[in-house]
Write a protein that holds these residues in place. Structure first.
Motif, PDB file in Angstrom:
ATOM      1  N   ALA A  82     110.594  76.589  32.262  1.00  0.00           N
ATOM      2  CA  ALA A  82     109.588  76.683  33.237  1.00  0.00           C
ATOM      3  C   ALA A  82     108.374  77.370  32.441  1.00  0.00           C
ATOM      4  O   ALA A  82     107.188  77.235  33.114  1.00  0.00           O
ATOM      5  N   GLY A  83     108.546  78.276  31.932  1.00  0.00           N
ATOM      6  CA  GLY A  83     107.406  78.948  31.068  1.00  0.00           C
ATOM      7  C   GLY A  83     106.452  77.982  30.484  1.00  0.00           C
ATOM      8  O   GLY A  83     105.382  78.068  30.589  1.00  0.00           O
ATOM      9  N   THR A  84     106.982  76.892  29.731  1.00  0.00           N
ATOM     10  CA  THR A  84     106.117  76.274  29.205  1.00  0.00           C
ATOM     11  C   THR A  84     105.242  75.506  30.190  1.00  0.00           C
ATOM     12  O   THR A  84     103.856  75.129  29.912  1.00  0.00           O
ATOM     13  N   ASP A  85     105.950  74.942  31.334  1.00  0.00           N
ATOM     14  CA  ASP A  85     105.140  74.424  32.563  1.00  0.00           C
ATOM     15  C   ASP A  85     104.205  75.182  33.107  1.00  0.00           C
ATOM     16  O   ASP A  85     103.023  74.882  33.401  1.00  0.00           O
ATOM     17  N   ALA A  86     104.433  76.555  33.295  1.00  0.00           N
ATOM     18  CA  ALA A  86     103.685  77.580  33.805  1.00  0.00           C
ATOM     19  C   ALA A  86     102.414  77.441  33.027  1.00  0.00           C
ATOM     20  O   ALA A  86     101.273  77.679  33.522  1.00  0.00           O
ATOM     21  N   LEU A  87     102.543  77.750  31.652  1.00  0.00           N
ATOM     22  CA  LEU A  87     101.439  78.058  30.861  1.00  0.00           C
ATOM     23  C   LEU A  87     100.488  76.793  31.110  1.00  0.00           C
ATOM     24  O   LEU A  87      99.196  76.932  31.043  1.00  0.00           O
ATOM     25  N   THR A  88     100.908  75.308  31.076  1.00  0.00           N
ATOM     26  CA  THR A  88     100.271  74.405  31.041  1.00  0.00           C
ATOM     27  C   THR A  88      99.321  74.347  32.135  1.00  0.00           C
ATOM     28  O   THR A  88      98.153  73.921  32.275  1.00  0.00           O
ATOM     29  N   ASP A  89      99.816  74.852  33.483  1.00  0.00           N
ATOM     30  CA  ASP A  89      99.059  74.979  34.850  1.00  0.00           C
ATOM     31  C   ASP A  89      97.577  75.657  34.453  1.00  0.00           C
ATOM     32  O   ASP A  89      96.843  75.942  34.995  1.00  0.00           O
ATOM     33  N   TYR A  90      97.640  76.708  33.553  1.00  0.00           N
ATOM     34  CA  TYR A  90      96.416  77.610  33.296  1.00  0.00           C
ATOM     35  C   TYR A  90      95.721  77.163  32.286  1.00  0.00           C
ATOM     36  O   TYR A  90      94.464  77.593  32.138  1.00  0.00           O
ATOM     37  N   PHE A  91      96.214  76.336  31.211  1.00  0.00           N
ATOM     38  CA  PHE A  91      95.421  76.277  30.168  1.00  0.00           C
ATOM     39  C   PHE A  91      94.707  74.666  30.438  1.00  0.00           C
ATOM     40  O   PHE A  91      95.063  73.923  30.985  1.00  0.00           O
ATOM     41  N   PRO A  92      93.197  74.781  30.032  1.00  0.00           N
ATOM     42  CA  PRO A  92      92.457  73.504  30.206  1.00  0.00           C
ATOM     43  C   PRO A  92      92.888  72.599  29.119  1.00  0.00           C
ATOM     44  O   PRO A  92      93.654  72.972  28.123  1.00  0.00           O
ATOM     45  N   GLY A  93      93.052  71.381  29.470  1.00  0.00           N
ATOM     46  CA  GLY A  93      93.437  70.178  28.499  1.00  0.00           C
ATOM     47  C   GLY A  93      92.874  70.289  27.110  1.00  0.00           C
ATOM     48  O   GLY A  93      91.713  70.800  27.066  1.00  0.00           O
ATOM     49  N   GLU A  94      93.564  69.594  26.209  1.00  0.00           N
ATOM     50  CA  GLU A  94      92.664  69.339  25.082  1.00  0.00           C
ATOM     51  C   GLU A  94      91.468  68.513  25.047  1.00  0.00           C
ATOM     52  O   GLU A  94      91.202  68.007  26.110  1.00  0.00           O
ATOM     53  N   ALA A  95      90.416  68.899  24.060  1.00  0.00           N
ATOM     54  CA  ALA A  95      89.516  67.728  24.139  1.00  0.00           C
ATOM     55  C   ALA A  95      88.553  68.029  25.326  1.00  0.00           C
ATOM     56  O   ALA A  95      88.318  67.000  25.660  1.00  0.00           O
ATOM     57  N   THR A  96      88.432  69.060  26.055  1.00  0.00           N
ATOM     58  CA  THR A  96      87.616  69.007  27.286  1.00  0.00           C
ATOM     59  C   THR A  96      86.053  69.325  27.026  1.00  0.00           C
ATOM     60  O   THR A  96      85.178  69.010  27.933  1.00  0.00           O
ATOM     61  N   GLY A  97      85.798  69.487  25.691  1.00  0.00           N
ATOM     62  CA  GLY A  97      84.479  69.723  25.285  1.00  0.00           C
ATOM     63  C   GLY A  97      83.905  71.234  25.938  1.00  0.00           C
ATOM     64  O   GLY A  97      82.693  71.165  25.940  1.00  0.00           O
ATOM     65  N   MET A  98      84.865  71.862  26.518  1.00  0.00           N
ATOM     66  CA  MET A  98      84.349  73.245  27.113  1.00  0.00           C
ATOM     67  C   MET A  98      84.092  74.228  26.001  1.00  0.00           C
ATOM     68  O   MET A  98      84.857  74.136  24.959  1.00  0.00           O
ATOM     69  N   ALA A  99      83.064  75.066  26.215  1.00  0.00           N
ATOM     70  CA  ALA A  99      82.591  76.058  25.045  1.00  0.00           C
ATOM     71  C   ALA A  99      83.779  77.098  25.336  1.00  0.00           C
ATOM     72  O   ALA A  99      84.399  77.011  26.502  1.00  0.00           O
ATOM     73  N   PRO A 100      83.897  77.940  24.307  1.00  0.00           N
ATOM     74  CA  PRO A 100      85.141  78.891  24.103  1.00  0.00           C
ATOM     75  C   PRO A 100      85.050  79.795  25.682  1.00  0.00           C
ATOM     76  O   PRO A 100      86.067  80.134  25.941  1.00  0.00           O
ATOM     77  N   ARG A 101      83.976  80.509  25.853  1.00  0.00           N
ATOM     78  CA  ARG A 101      84.012  81.462  26.864  1.00  0.00           C
ATOM     79  C   ARG A 101      84.503  80.678  28.304  1.00  0.00           C
ATOM     80  O   ARG A 101      84.989  81.052  28.895  1.00  0.00           O
ATOM     81  N   GLU A 102      84.053  79.165  28.531  1.00  0.00           N
ATOM     82  CA  GLU A 102      84.426  78.610  29.557  1.00  0.00           C
ATOM     83  C   GLU A 102      85.991  78.279  29.696  1.00  0.00           C
ATOM     84  O   GLU A 102      86.475  78.174  30.451  1.00  0.00           O
TER      85      GLU A 102
END
Lengths: 192, 192
Positions: A63-83
């Motif tokens: 469940a922990g692996t799922d929980a973390l996925t809920d918080y992280f932006p997906g790969e290759a979002t093009g978001m800057a580090p601060r974002e």
């Protein structure tokens, strides 16, 4: 965390355990209740898991692996580090506002089990470290003065916000984003 | 929290409950174990407290007052507002380094009980608010830009640090003082 009809007894037990331990507590969830929720006999359960502690540990790992996925932006979002970092706190703001929110499952497990050497406490520690490592990577990419310290501070803010939601029984509102911003700013990751 | 020989059965039960709930968990502590630790019969216990929940609530109310005293500087110390706030984080650094530290008892109780409407969760919320109120008073005295927000942020940092100690099974070291400083600085309470 819906239980597919095709799920194996092992999978159903792990999902039901993660769900009940989070919602009702680890000690408060008896083996009978767990087996009923999973639709698995006690006999089968003890064939799959030697002890309840084993189930506590493995269900948190899953469940922990799922929980973390809920918080992280997906790969290759093009978001800057601060974002990328702020995304985690925006997610926390959203999740903590859900009446079903019971805090961070890693902190919750370590808090309830008390024993820092319990195998599930080790899983909690490792999963929590993944959040800190994510912050540290983004902080380094964003040119933070001291990425490791900033990542530790962001983790402290994250856990403090989750604790606040639990203690107050309400969401955290804008405090998530404002507190994270203060720490980011001081650490050298300024808003663009 | 030593149990005086002159303590009444009621006092002994409250002290033993606060101690065991904190060290071993609320649900994990059965009534038998509790009565044995307090040296009180089960029959006497149920004459004094109708339910275990009542004992959970009253023991937290009592122990919570002691716990807060451990963190606050005494009256009339002559310390400046910023120092008064930093004192709390220095105390947290010291207490979190003790292997017996199991986090903030208010957060721990709310986390384990899950139900935000449980009477003990209400006690936890009120006691935690006393910490926030202390921060807000000192922040106002120190000329903070927004004392209420700063107090909320300091509470978040406090709880996040305590959670970190629980998850890692180690102290928090200088992170307590450095993170609190960052938040104080941003809130307009600069080091003298």
């Amino acid at each position: 965390m819906s239980t597919s009809l095709k799920a194996t007894p092992r999978e159903r037990l792990l999902r039901a355990a993660a769900d009940l331990f989070y919602r009702e507590g680890i000690t408060a969830t008896g083996v009978e209740r767990l087996c009923r929720a999973a639709g698995v006999s006690k006999r089968s359960m003890y064939q799959l898991f030697e002890t309840k502690d084993e189930l506590v540990t493995e269900s948190l790992a899953l469940a922990g692996t799922d929980a973390l996925t809920d918080y992280f932006p997906g790969e290759a979002t093009g978001m800057a580090p601060r974002e990328q970092i702020m995304y985690v706190f925006e997610r926390l703001e959203a999740m903590a506002g859900d009446p079903a929110f019971r805090g961070c499952p890693f902190v919750g497990t370590a808090t309830e089990l008390k024993d820092p050497a319990h195998p599930a406490a080790l899983v909690a520690r490792a999963h929590k470290q993944e959040l800190t490592d994510f912050f540290a990577r983004q902080a380094a990419l964003g040119g933070a003065d001291d990425p490791e310290t900033l990542a530790d501070q962001l983790t402290v803010v994250f856990d403090g916000l989750a604790a606040r939601a639990v203690v107050r029984g309400t969401g955290v509102g804008k405090l998530a984003v404002t507190t994270a911003s203060v720490v980011l700013e001081a650490g050298g990751l300024r808003a663009g």
